[in-house]
Write an enzyme that holds these catalytic residues in place. Structure first.
Site, PDB file in Angstrom:
ATOM      1  N   GLY A 129       0.797  -1.231   0.000  1.00  0.00           N
ATOM      2  CA  GLY A 129       0.000   0.000   0.000  1.00  0.00           C
ATOM      3  C   GLY A 129       0.827   1.276   0.000  1.00  0.00           C
ATOM      4  O   GLY A 129       0.289   2.370   0.171  1.00  0.00           O
ATOM      5  N   SER A 132       4.463   4.765  -4.635  1.00  0.00           N
ATOM      6  CA  SER A 132       4.835   6.169  -4.853  1.00  0.00           C
ATOM      7  C   SER A 132       4.715   6.971  -3.559  1.00  0.00           C
ATOM      8  O   SER A 132       5.520   7.859  -3.277  1.00  0.00           O
ATOM      9  CB  SER A 132       3.928   6.788  -5.920  1.00  0.00           C
ATOM     10  OG  SER A 132       4.195   6.214  -7.180  1.00  0.00           O
ATOM     11  N   ASP A 240      17.980  10.222  -4.089  1.00  0.00           N
ATOM     12  CA  ASP A 240      18.646  11.299  -4.850  1.00  0.00           C
ATOM     13  C   ASP A 240      19.976  10.813  -5.417  1.00  0.00           C
ATOM     14  O   ASP A 240      20.356  11.138  -6.537  1.00  0.00           O
ATOM     15  CB  ASP A 240      18.973  12.493  -3.930  1.00  0.00           C
ATOM     16  CG  ASP A 240      17.774  13.394  -3.675  1.00  0.00           C
ATOM     17  OD1 ASP A 240      16.732  13.212  -4.321  1.00  0.00           O
ATOM     18  OD2 ASP A 240      17.895  14.293  -2.809  1.00  0.00           O
ATOM     19  N   GLN A 336      10.098  -1.112 -33.926  1.00  0.00           N
ATOM     20  CA  GLN A 336       9.419  -0.637 -35.146  1.00  0.00           C
ATOM     21  C   GLN A 336      10.328  -0.791 -36.369  1.00  0.00           C
ATOM     22  O   GLN A 336       9.881  -1.228 -37.437  1.00  0.00           O
ATOM     23  CB  GLN A 336       9.010   0.838 -34.956  1.00  0.00           C
ATOM     24  CG  GLN A 336       8.040   1.352 -35.994  1.00  0.00           C
ATOM     25  CD  GLN A 336       6.659   0.702 -35.861  1.00  0.00           C
ATOM     26  OE1 GLN A 336       6.322   0.165 -34.815  1.00  0.00           O
ATOM     27  NE2 GLN A 336       5.895   0.730 -36.928  1.00  0.00           N
ATOM     28  N   GLU A 363      12.388   2.963  -8.455  1.00  0.00           N
ATOM     29  CA  GLU A 363      13.098   4.125  -7.875  1.00  0.00           C
ATOM     30  C   GLU A 363      12.381   5.441  -8.178  1.00  0.00           C
ATOM     31  O   GLU A 363      13.008   6.483  -8.370  1.00  0.00           O
ATOM     32  CB  GLU A 363      14.568   4.145  -8.300  1.00  0.00           C
ATOM     33  CG  GLU A 363      15.300   2.951  -7.691  1.00  0.00           C
ATOM     34  CD  GLU A 363      16.792   3.085  -7.619  1.00  0.00           C
ATOM     35  OE1 GLU A 363      17.291   4.219  -7.587  1.00  0.00           O
ATOM     36  OE2 GLU A 363      17.450   2.046  -7.572  1.00  0.00           O
TER      37      GLU A 363
HETATM   38  N1  CAA Z   1      16.184  15.080   0.516  1.00  0.00           N
HETATM   39  C1  CAA Z   1      15.982  15.397   1.816  1.00  0.00           C
HETATM   40  N2  CAA Z   1      14.739  15.603   2.336  1.00  0.00           N
HETATM   41  C2  CAA Z   1      13.699  15.491   1.491  1.00  0.00           C
HETATM   42  C3  CAA Z   1      13.840  15.159   0.150  1.00  0.00           C
HETATM   43  C4  CAA Z   1      15.166  14.955  -0.356  1.00  0.00           C
HETATM   44  N3  CAA Z   1      15.368  14.644  -1.616  1.00  0.00           N
HETATM   45  N4  CAA Z   1      12.623  15.098  -0.436  1.00  0.00           N
HETATM   46  C5  CAA Z   1      11.735  15.396   0.522  1.00  0.00           C
HETATM   47  N5  CAA Z   1      12.391  15.630   1.685  1.00  0.00           N
HETATM   48  C6  CAA Z   1      11.788  16.015   2.959  1.00  0.00           C
HETATM   49  C7  CAA Z   1      10.998  17.307   2.795  1.00  0.00           C
HETATM   50  O1  CAA Z   1      11.811  18.434   3.003  1.00  0.00           O
HETATM   51  C8  CAA Z   1       9.956  17.174   3.869  1.00  0.00           C
HETATM   52  O2  CAA Z   1      10.549  17.521   5.109  1.00  0.00           O
HETATM   53  P1  CAA Z   1       9.672  18.082   6.349  1.00  0.00           P
HETATM   54  O3  CAA Z   1       8.761  16.977   6.753  1.00  0.00           O
HETATM   55  O4  CAA Z   1      10.703  18.404   7.394  1.00  0.00           O
HETATM   56  O5  CAA Z   1       8.944  19.277   5.844  1.00  0.00           O
HETATM   57  C9  CAA Z   1       9.680  15.686   3.890  1.00  0.00           C
HETATM   58  O6  CAA Z   1      10.823  15.047   3.343  1.00  0.00           O
HETATM   59  C10 CAA Z   1       8.451  15.297   3.107  1.00  0.00           C
HETATM   60  O7  CAA Z   1       8.616  15.743   1.784  1.00  0.00           O
HETATM   61  P2  CAA Z   1       7.413  15.845   0.767  1.00  0.00           P
HETATM   62  O8  CAA Z   1       6.324  16.690   1.353  1.00  0.00           O
HETATM   63  O9  CAA Z   1       7.965  16.250  -0.556  1.00  0.00           O
HETATM   64  O10 CAA Z   1       6.890  14.325   0.757  1.00  0.00           O
HETATM   65  P3  CAA Z   1       5.707  13.642  -0.028  1.00  0.00           P
HETATM   66  O11 CAA Z   1       5.036  12.720   0.895  1.00  0.00           O
HETATM   67  O12 CAA Z   1       4.914  14.649  -0.789  1.00  0.00           O
HETATM   68  O13 CAA Z   1       6.438  12.661  -1.093  1.00  0.00           O
HETATM   69  C11 CAA Z   1       7.808  11.885  -2.834  1.00  0.00           C
HETATM   70  C12 CAA Z   1       7.575  12.889  -1.691  1.00  0.00           C
HETATM   71  C13 CAA Z   1       8.884  12.537  -3.671  1.00  0.00           C
HETATM   72  C14 CAA Z   1       6.596  11.626  -3.702  1.00  0.00           C
HETATM   73  C15 CAA Z   1       8.344  10.568  -2.217  1.00  0.00           C
HETATM   74  O14 CAA Z   1       7.323   9.891  -1.506  1.00  0.00           O
HETATM   75  C16 CAA Z   1       8.943   9.637  -3.254  1.00  0.00           C
HETATM   76  O15 CAA Z   1      10.101   9.803  -3.658  1.00  0.00           O
HETATM   77  N6  CAA Z   1       8.171   8.620  -3.704  1.00  0.00           N
HETATM   78  C17 CAA Z   1       8.703   7.624  -4.589  1.00  0.00           C
HETATM   79  C18 CAA Z   1       9.283   6.498  -3.796  1.00  0.00           C
HETATM   80  C19 CAA Z   1      10.255   5.694  -4.588  1.00  0.00           C
HETATM   81  O16 CAA Z   1      11.067   6.195  -5.343  1.00  0.00           O
HETATM   82  N7  CAA Z   1      10.202   4.384  -4.364  1.00  0.00           N
HETATM   83  C20 CAA Z   1      11.118   3.504  -4.987  1.00  0.00           C
HETATM   84  C21 CAA Z   1      11.465   2.395  -4.052  1.00  0.00           C
HETATM   85  S1  CAA Z   1      13.074   1.746  -4.298  1.00  0.00           S
HETATM   86  C22 CAA Z   1      13.033   0.838  -5.692  1.00  0.00           C
HETATM   87  O17 CAA Z   1      12.201   0.988  -6.524  1.00  0.00           O
HETATM   88  C23 CAA Z   1      14.178  -0.089  -5.909  1.00  0.00           C
HETATM   89  C24 CAA Z   1      13.837  -1.514  -5.916  1.00  0.00           C
HETATM   90  O18 CAA Z   1      14.503  -2.311  -5.264  1.00  0.00           O
HETATM   91  C25 CAA Z   1      12.771  -2.011  -6.811  1.00  0.00           C
END
Ligand code: CAA
Length: 380
Positions: A129, A132, A240, A336, A363
């Site tokens: 659940g 993203s 990142d 294609q 990711e």
């Molecule tokens: N660096 C440091 N801090 C960060 C940050 C970053 N890059 N991005 C966000 N933050 C901090 C924010 O400053 C914020 O801090 P505060 O609570 O102190 O204000 C906090 O984190 C929350 O940030 P957001 O409000 O931006 O968070 P959000 O809930 O809106 O979501 C999102 C952000 C970018 C959508 C995040 O949930 C995300 O990256 N989702 C994708 C997840 C993902 O990539 N999953 C992949 C799993 S790994 C994989 O796929 C590999 C495998 O093995 C298959």
């Protein structure tokens, strides 16, 4: 100062990875894809020549390479087979949180062993659940004396069934949302840890993707990374740093498809001439070449920024979104150009198209990258 030349050391690294991809990875890639086989012998060989330890600092026994060198390696491995490359380089993502936020002792205990000998580790963020919406994690970690009791189910975990150690994100305080997430290092040997269902994927089938289950696992407090509540930021900072690698892998996949398309267009004769003589093919090949170069430049720039210790959230997402979308376009166009043959499993490009799809999903999907970019532009 801007320079686009690689150093002799970087060229040598690239050459090593290219030869490994050509001589070791490509010969088994289609069989692993067909059978969904996890080629552990390839991972062990790659470990022996240093391809799995580049990201580990020299002080911990690794090669201490920068993000830029990591991307040079990843492009070549992705050119070989992105499924194999995903598993081969997944330790970088899994051990990233420890390198970012671990103490010196934790790095010695939980990272150095992966430089000293072959082993796999997995990054456990995603749940059924919470994909993203990484902040929506339901796995819990309840403090109990000098340990935590960890319970939950992680899914879509790369190398989940083969890893000896997991980096797990869990909630230590559900009322706080993402601010209640905490990161832990969890050895596979702890009672209550088990690997679950292995997924049967569309592409990247050499890479294992599975559930990992935690049933009342007692994890020592000493295995917690940072403080309670640091988990979400640790995960974001890790992603990142990891996303340029996926972008580099995407460039490698696109380059492989492009090379196959060029060769085929020159060989395939229709209407009395090679199809490469047609302007419609010229335009497709030119767009492919141009976009691959643009994706590579975005990728290397984001890696370079990371190596300078600069904030690179936006640029990492630029690279990940642009390169993975480009890999999907280029592999689709390669199919294609191959026409009916391209759709058949006897030819190499349909695998590349299936493999490319995952690059737009894991990711952080291409849509999530755009959300991150927009937040960086508008809010941060
Ligand atoms: N660096 C440091 N801090 C960060 C940050 C970053 N890059 N991005 C966000 N933050 C901090 C924010 O400053 C914020 O801090 P505060 O609570 O102190 O204000 C906090 O984190 C929350 O940030 P957001 O409000 O931006 O968070 P959000 O809930 O809106 O979501 C999102 C952000 C970018 C959508 C995040 O949930 C995300 O990256 N989702 C994708 C997840 C993902 O990539 N999953 C992949 C799993 S790994 C994989 O796929 C590999 C495998 O093995 C298959």
């Amino acid at each position: 100062m801007i320079g686009f030349d690689l150093t002799p050391e970087q060229v040598a690294l690239q050459d090593t990875a290219h030869k490994f991809a050509a001589n070791e990875i490509r010969p088994v890639a289609s069989e692993c894809d067909r059978d969904g086989r996890f080629p552990e012998e390839i991972f062990r060989k790659s470990f022996e020549i240093g391809l799995m330890t580049g990201f580990i600092p020299e002080s911990l026994g690794g090669l201490g390479l920068g993000a830029l060198e990591g991307c040079l390696l990843e492009e070549e491995l992705g050119w070989g087979c992105s499924g194999i490359a995903s598993s081969l380089t997944a330790n970088g993502l899994a051990l990233g949180p420890i390198l970012i936020s671990g103490t010196a002792e934790q790095k010695e205990l939980f990272v150095a062993p992966f430089a000293a000998g072959y082993g796999l580790s997995s990054f456990c963020l995603t749940e059924p659940g919470a994909g993203s919406d990484a902040g929506g994690i339901k796995t819990t970690a309840q403090r109990d004396g000098d340990s935590y009791i960890l319970s939950g189910r992680k899914c879509f975990i790369t190398n989940g069934g083969h890893a000896s150690q997991y980096t797990v994100f869990a909630s230590t305080d559900r009322s706080k949302g993402h601010k209640g997430l905490t990161a832990f290092v969890v050895p596979r040997a702890l009672p209550g840890v088990s690997a679950g269902k292995k997924e049967d994927k569309m592409g990247q089938r050499a890479s294992e993707t599975s559930d990992v289950l935690f049933e009342d696992v007692r994890v020592p407090v000493a295995n917690r990374l940072g403080e309670e509540g640091d988990g979400f930021k640790i995960a974001m900072m890790t992603l990142d740093r990891a996303r340029p690698s996926i972008a580099a892998m995407a460039v490698g996949v696109a380059r492989a498809a492009f090379e196959h398309a060029v060769k085929y267009a020159k060989e395939r004769v229709q209407f009395g001439m090679p199809i490469a003589m047609n302007q419609s093919i010229h335009f497709m090949l030119a767009d492919m070449a141009m976009d691959i170069e643009a994706a590579r430049l975005l990728t290397l720039k984001s890696a370079w920024l990371l190596d300078q210790g600069r904030h690179a959230t936006k640029e990492s997402s630029f690279a990940k979104a642009f390169a993975s979308d480009l890999a999907m376009r280029v592999t689709t166009d390669a199919v294609q150009i191959f026409g009916g043959y391209g759709y058949m499993k006897d030819y190499p490009v349909e695998k590349l198209m299936r493999d490319a799809k995952l690059l737009q999903i894991y990711e952080g999907t291409s849509q999530i990258q755009r959300m991150i970019i927009a937040k960086e532009i508008l809010i941060r």
